[in-house]
Design a protein around this motif. Structure first.
Motif, PDB file in Angstrom:
ATOM      1  N   THR A 103     -46.316  28.707 -54.407  1.00 19.11           N
ATOM      2  CA  THR A 103     -45.015  28.751 -53.667  1.00 19.11           C
ATOM      3  C   THR A 103     -44.359  27.652 -53.068  1.00 19.11           C
ATOM      4  O   THR A 103     -45.194  26.536 -53.217  1.00 19.11           O
ATOM      5  N   GLY A 104     -43.466  27.566 -52.381  1.00 18.77           N
ATOM      6  CA  GLY A 104     -43.022  26.547 -51.877  1.00 18.77           C
ATOM      7  C   GLY A 104     -41.311  26.341 -51.704  1.00 18.77           C
ATOM      8  O   GLY A 104     -40.657  27.394 -51.637  1.00 18.77           O
ATOM      9  N   ILE A 105     -40.848  25.224 -51.876  1.00 16.28           N
ATOM     10  CA  ILE A 105     -39.387  24.976 -51.756  1.00 16.28           C
ATOM     11  C   ILE A 105     -38.793  24.374 -52.952  1.00 16.28           C
ATOM     12  O   ILE A 105     -39.449  23.458 -53.604  1.00 16.28           O
ATOM     13  N   GLU A 106     -37.581  24.763 -53.371  1.00 13.81           N
ATOM     14  CA  GLU A 106     -36.829  24.058 -54.516  1.00 13.81           C
ATOM     15  C   GLU A 106     -35.823  23.333 -54.065  1.00 13.81           C
ATOM     16  O   GLU A 106     -34.733  23.832 -53.445  1.00 13.81           O
ATOM     17  N   PRO A 107     -35.943  21.985 -54.403  1.00 13.93           N
ATOM     18  CA  PRO A 107     -34.792  21.104 -53.507  1.00 13.93           C
ATOM     19  C   PRO A 107     -33.670  20.831 -54.404  1.00 13.93           C
ATOM     20  O   PRO A 107     -32.805  20.162 -54.082  1.00 13.93           O
ATOM     21  N   TYR A 108     -33.580  21.506 -55.862  1.00 18.15           N
ATOM     22  CA  TYR A 108     -32.413  21.205 -56.688  1.00 18.15           C
ATOM     23  C   TYR A 108     -31.591  22.253 -56.486  1.00 18.15           C
ATOM     24  O   TYR A 108     -31.858  23.437 -57.114  1.00 18.15           O
ATOM     25  N   ILE A 109     -30.544  22.061 -55.855  1.00 19.99           N
ATOM     26  CA  ILE A 109     -29.445  23.070 -55.468  1.00 19.99           C
ATOM     27  C   ILE A 109     -28.235  23.089 -56.783  1.00 19.99           C
ATOM     28  O   ILE A 109     -27.924  22.165 -57.203  1.00 19.99           O
ATOM     29  N   ALA A 110     -27.951  24.425 -57.062  1.00 12.75           N
ATOM     30  CA  ALA A 110     -26.859  24.429 -57.939  1.00 12.75           C
ATOM     31  C   ALA A 110     -25.581  23.978 -57.482  1.00 12.75           C
ATOM     32  O   ALA A 110     -25.331  23.899 -56.351  1.00 12.75           O
ATOM     33  N   GLY A 111     -24.720  23.159 -58.250  1.00 15.99           N
ATOM     34  CA  GLY A 111     -23.742  22.660 -57.680  1.00 15.99           C
ATOM     35  C   GLY A 111     -23.758  21.239 -57.523  1.00 15.99           C
ATOM     36  O   GLY A 111     -22.792  20.419 -57.251  1.00 15.99           O
ATOM     37  N   VAL A 229     -30.667  17.015 -50.968  1.00 19.80           N
ATOM     38  CA  VAL A 229     -31.399  17.612 -49.912  1.00 19.80           C
ATOM     39  C   VAL A 229     -32.309  16.640 -49.282  1.00 19.80           C
ATOM     40  O   VAL A 229     -32.606  15.506 -49.635  1.00 19.80           O
ATOM     41  N   ASP A 230     -32.478  17.002 -48.141  1.00 18.74           N
ATOM     42  CA  ASP A 230     -33.312  16.234 -46.999  1.00 18.74           C
ATOM     43  C   ASP A 230     -34.657  16.230 -47.142  1.00 18.74           C
ATOM     44  O   ASP A 230     -35.325  17.572 -46.779  1.00 18.74           O
ATOM     45  N   LEU A 231     -35.529  15.613 -47.843  1.00 16.12           N
ATOM     46  CA  LEU A 231     -36.864  15.757 -48.098  1.00 16.12           C
ATOM     47  C   LEU A 231     -37.681  16.000 -46.815  1.00 16.12           C
ATOM     48  O   LEU A 231     -38.954  16.534 -46.909  1.00 16.12           O
ATOM     49  N   PRO A 259     -33.006  24.862 -49.703  1.00 14.57           N
ATOM     50  CA  PRO A 259     -32.465  24.169 -48.403  1.00 14.57           C
ATOM     51  C   PRO A 259     -30.927  24.492 -48.037  1.00 14.57           C
ATOM     52  O   PRO A 259     -30.263  24.689 -49.058  1.00 14.57           O
ATOM     53  N   SER A 260     -30.600  24.977 -46.937  1.00  9.02           N
ATOM     54  CA  SER A 260     -29.293  25.222 -46.703  1.00  9.02           C
ATOM     55  C   SER A 260     -28.455  24.227 -46.201  1.00  9.02           C
ATOM     56  O   SER A 260     -27.150  24.714 -46.174  1.00  9.02           O
ATOM     57  N   GLN A 261     -28.923  23.205 -45.925  1.00 11.22           N
ATOM     58  CA  GLN A 261     -27.990  22.080 -45.744  1.00 11.22           C
ATOM     59  C   GLN A 261     -28.387  20.707 -46.602  1.00 11.22           C
ATOM     60  O   GLN A 261     -29.599  20.604 -46.931  1.00 11.22           O
ATOM     61  N   LEU A 262     -27.268  19.955 -46.956  1.00 14.69           N
ATOM     62  CA  LEU A 262     -27.377  18.639 -47.845  1.00 14.69           C
ATOM     63  C   LEU A 262     -27.241  17.472 -46.694  1.00 14.69           C
ATOM     64  O   LEU A 262     -26.560  17.546 -45.696  1.00 14.69           O
ATOM     65  N   TRP A 263     -27.569  16.512 -47.369  1.00 14.17           N
ATOM     66  CA  TRP A 263     -27.630  15.064 -46.492  1.00 14.17           C
ATOM     67  C   TRP A 263     -26.840  14.078 -47.244  1.00 14.17           C
ATOM     68  O   TRP A 263     -27.049  13.799 -48.360  1.00 14.17           O
ATOM     69  N   LEU A 264     -25.654  13.576 -46.435  1.00 16.32           N
ATOM     70  CA  LEU A 264     -24.987  12.426 -47.185  1.00 16.32           C
ATOM     71  C   LEU A 264     -25.309  11.332 -46.363  1.00 16.32           C
ATOM     72  O   LEU A 264     -25.299  11.142 -45.086  1.00 16.32           O
TER      73      LEU A 264
END
Length: 291
Positions: A103-111, A229-231, A259-264
């Protein structure tokens, strides 16, 4: 009750912070065995560790290590901070119900690829040719290429690809993109390309290639702009999964998280060196500006 023990080989500081949020402290109520020597020959070395140490949990930094760990054991829980293409690789049954020991976290977000191409257009408004620095032997590579190519097609941008299967391939791949006179280059989100952030930043600057990345770590090492994604969050969030498992939840019952937030992030020093005028609107949206 024995102190829970597990193998970890990821961004250690953020992982430890994540554990501390749930009351775990190294040497007091948890035993973290940090291994950084498993990359040369992943599967045999992980199998050897599992047989020798018999940990309670294995924490893996990304998909390649999760695959190797899964080959080594189908019973010890595996928590992965950056899991990609997990269903296709047979690591999980579904994102909602993983079903096995991973299990874990998927950092690749659609869009996300579309947003990255939009940012590429912001830093190179007259762009017509977009270069992709790919790493197709990483499971995270092919899906990104498909999405990025589709995003470019929707904006009438042509695409030039150059693949780097190993670190030795990176200079030639970037040179190939520069020789093709691409207006901007997008670098895929893979283990290899992340680990080689500094080299990529240096060569891209030498070749005068404006670059867009998915991880801020590239921008820290000289890349122009990143959006993704903020690793650091991903590695900290692993503490939640570890806590749940140690309290009795089966990994197969813990849904994959996104992740619910992305980092610029923007590197103004690199922008100045490249002669790129970063628009005020982009800077105003940035979570991190390096100058």
């Amino acid at each position: 009750m024995k102190t829970p023990q597990f193998i970890v080989d990821l961004t250690f500081g953020n992982f430890v912070k994540g554990l501390s949020e749930f009351g775990y402290e190294q040497g007091r109520n948890i035993d973290i065995i940090r291994r950084t020597d498993i990359f040369r020959d992943r599967v045999p070395s992980i199998q050897e560790m599992v047989a020798l140490l018999k940990p309670d949990i294995i924490a893996a930094p990304a998909t390649l290590e999760a695959v190797a760990a899964r080959k080594a054991t189908s019973t010890i829980p595996i928590v992965c901070a950056a899991l990609a293409d997990a269903v296709h690789l047979g690591l999980i049954a579904s994102e909602a119900r993983p079903g096995g020991n991973v299990t874990g976290i998927e950092p690749y977000i659609a869009g996300l690829p579309t947003k990255q191409i939009e940012i590429a257009r912001e830093i190179a408004p007259k762009a017509r040719r977009v270069g992709l620095l790919t790493n197709m032997n990483d499971p995270k590579g092919p899906p990104q290429v498909g999405d990025l190519t589709a995003a470019c097609g929707a904006m009438s941008l042509s695409v030039v690809e150059a693949d780097a299967s190993t670190a030795r391939d990176i200079p030639d791949a970037l040179a190939a993109l520069a020789n093709e006179e691409v207006d901007v280059a997008v670098v895929l989100q893979t283990n290899l390309l992340l680990n080689m952030s500094e080299q990529i930043g240096t060569i891209a600057l030498e070749k005068r290639l404006p670059t867009v990345f998915g991880y801020r770590e590239h921008v820290i090492h000289g890349g122009l702009v990143s959006y993704g994604v903020d690793l650091r969050w991903c590695y900290r969030r692993c503490g939640y999964f570890v806590d749940k498992i140690l309290r009795g939840t089966q990994p197969g019952d813990l849904p994959i998280e996104f992740p619910s937030q992305l980092w610029l992030a923007v590197n103004l020093k690199t922008a100045k060196a490249l002669g790129v005028a970063v628009r005020e609107g982009l800077l105003a949206r940035a979570d991190e500006v390096i100058d």
